[in-house]
Design a protein around this motif. Sequence first.
Motif, PDB file in Angstrom:
ATOM      1  N   PHE A  18       0.944  -1.066   0.208  1.00 46.43           N
ATOM      2  CA  PHE A  18       0.061  -0.247   0.103  1.00 46.43           C
ATOM      3  C   PHE A  18       0.626   1.159   0.387  1.00 46.43           C
ATOM      4  O   PHE A  18       0.238   2.437  -0.015  1.00 46.43           O
ATOM      5  CB  PHE A  18      -0.514   0.061   1.329  1.00 46.43           C
ATOM      6  N   TYR A  29       1.150   6.373  -0.746  1.00 50.60           N
ATOM      7  CA  TYR A  29       0.825   5.613  -0.244  1.00 50.60           C
ATOM      8  C   TYR A  29      -0.231   5.313  -1.666  1.00 50.60           C
ATOM      9  O   TYR A  29      -0.287   6.298  -2.211  1.00 50.60           O
ATOM     10  CB  TYR A  29      -0.645   5.981   0.579  1.00 50.60           C
ATOM     11  N   ARG A  55       5.426  -0.346   1.978  1.00 54.25           N
ATOM     12  CA  ARG A  55       4.946  -1.211   2.932  1.00 54.25           C
ATOM     13  C   ARG A  55       3.847  -1.243   2.922  1.00 54.25           C
ATOM     14  O   ARG A  55       2.958  -1.959   1.410  1.00 54.25           O
ATOM     15  CB  ARG A  55       4.162   0.560   3.255  1.00 54.25           C
ATOM     16  N   VAL A  94      -3.514  12.046   4.888  1.00 50.60           N
ATOM     17  CA  VAL A  94      -3.439  11.622   3.815  1.00 50.60           C
ATOM     18  C   VAL A  94      -4.047  10.715   3.260  1.00 50.60           C
ATOM     19  O   VAL A  94      -4.260  10.707   3.882  1.00 50.60           O
ATOM     20  CB  VAL A  94      -1.610  11.445   3.824  1.00 50.60           C
ATOM     21  N   CYS A 102      -6.976  -0.175   9.358  1.00 50.58           N
ATOM     22  CA  CYS A 102      -5.353  -0.311   9.624  1.00 50.58           C
ATOM     23  C   CYS A 102      -5.535  -0.329  11.634  1.00 50.58           C
ATOM     24  O   CYS A 102      -5.976   1.093  11.938  1.00 50.58           O
ATOM     25  CB  CYS A 102      -4.582   1.565   9.236  1.00 50.58           C
ATOM     26  N   TRP A 104      -3.238   1.046  13.635  1.00 51.72           N
ATOM     27  CA  TRP A 104      -2.267   2.132  14.220  1.00 51.72           C
ATOM     28  C   TRP A 104      -3.411   3.084  14.042  1.00 51.72           C
ATOM     29  O   TRP A 104      -3.756   3.639  15.380  1.00 51.72           O
ATOM     30  CB  TRP A 104      -0.842   2.226  13.431  1.00 51.72           C
ATOM     31  N   PHE A 105      -4.438   2.993  13.293  1.00 49.13           N
ATOM     32  CA  PHE A 105      -5.948   4.553  12.608  1.00 49.13           C
ATOM     33  C   PHE A 105      -6.089   3.731  13.885  1.00 49.13           C
ATOM     34  O   PHE A 105      -6.670   4.683  14.268  1.00 49.13           O
ATOM     35  CB  PHE A 105      -5.851   4.438  11.751  1.00 49.13           C
ATOM     36  N   ALA A 112      -1.493   8.712  14.730  1.00 47.23           N
ATOM     37  CA  ALA A 112      -0.671   7.366  13.964  1.00 47.23           C
ATOM     38  C   ALA A 112      -0.641   8.192  12.516  1.00 47.23           C
ATOM     39  O   ALA A 112       0.559   8.160  12.115  1.00 47.23           O
ATOM     40  CB  ALA A 112      -1.904   5.960  13.902  1.00 47.23           C
ATOM     41  N   CYS A 116       3.829   7.833  10.351  1.00 48.21           N
ATOM     42  CA  CYS A 116       3.383   6.980   9.652  1.00 48.21           C
ATOM     43  C   CYS A 116       4.213   6.609   8.425  1.00 48.21           C
ATOM     44  O   CYS A 116       5.054   5.586   8.017  1.00 48.21           O
ATOM     45  CB  CYS A 116       2.503   6.802   9.219  1.00 48.21           C
TER      46      CYS A 116
HETATM   47  S1  SF4 Z   1      -1.319   4.722  10.333  1.00 40.87           S
HETATM   48 FE1  SF4 Z   1      -2.328   5.860   8.951  1.00 40.87          FE
HETATM   49  S2  SF4 Z   1      -1.519   6.585   7.274  1.00 40.87           S
HETATM   50 FE2  SF4 Z   1       0.100   5.292   8.659  1.00 40.87          FE
HETATM   51  S3  SF4 Z   1      -1.345   3.017   7.708  1.00 40.87           S
HETATM   52 FE3  SF4 Z   1      -2.716   3.242   8.784  1.00 40.87          FE
HETATM   53  S4  SF4 Z   1      -4.517   4.716   8.187  1.00 40.87           S
HETATM   54 FE4  SF4 Z   1      -1.796   4.522   6.442  1.00 40.87          FE
END
Ligand code: SF4
Length: 136
Positions: A18, A29, A55, A94, A102, A104-105, A112, A116
Amino acid sequence: MATLLCPSSIAKPGAKLFGVQNASGHIEYLDEPIIVDKTFVETARQGRVPEERFRFASNCIKTGCGHWTGEGTGCGLVVRIVDGMNRKAEATLVACAIRERCRWFHQQGATACANCDEIVRNVRIGEAIAGASQTK
Ligand code: SF4
């Protein structure tokens, strides 16, 4: 809810590509993730370590991962990255094709995402955090 995705996966068949590192070291991205196959992974491994230039995302395996800190706290890696990079969330996110799933999100929201785009797997995570700490 569908299984959340780890946005710091290794390159393996079935993983979603991605993001691609650009010349300045930042991740660009993709509009849509690309599911990679064995041929892609084998070819990519003939060059520079793929996890250091791309990534990949794949299912978060929770207790199967050394970064997992428990159901209440989740992924410890993103906590470490956000603490180390220390960038504030931006008003405009972004574009990222895996955001909906995700990990992290899901845990840290826009913060996050703000931290990133310099992250690539393995040694680079440590380097990025160390570099960010030195410039604080
Ligand atoms: S933290 Fe945000 S930018 Fe990074 S992979 Fe997850 S959704 Fe995408």
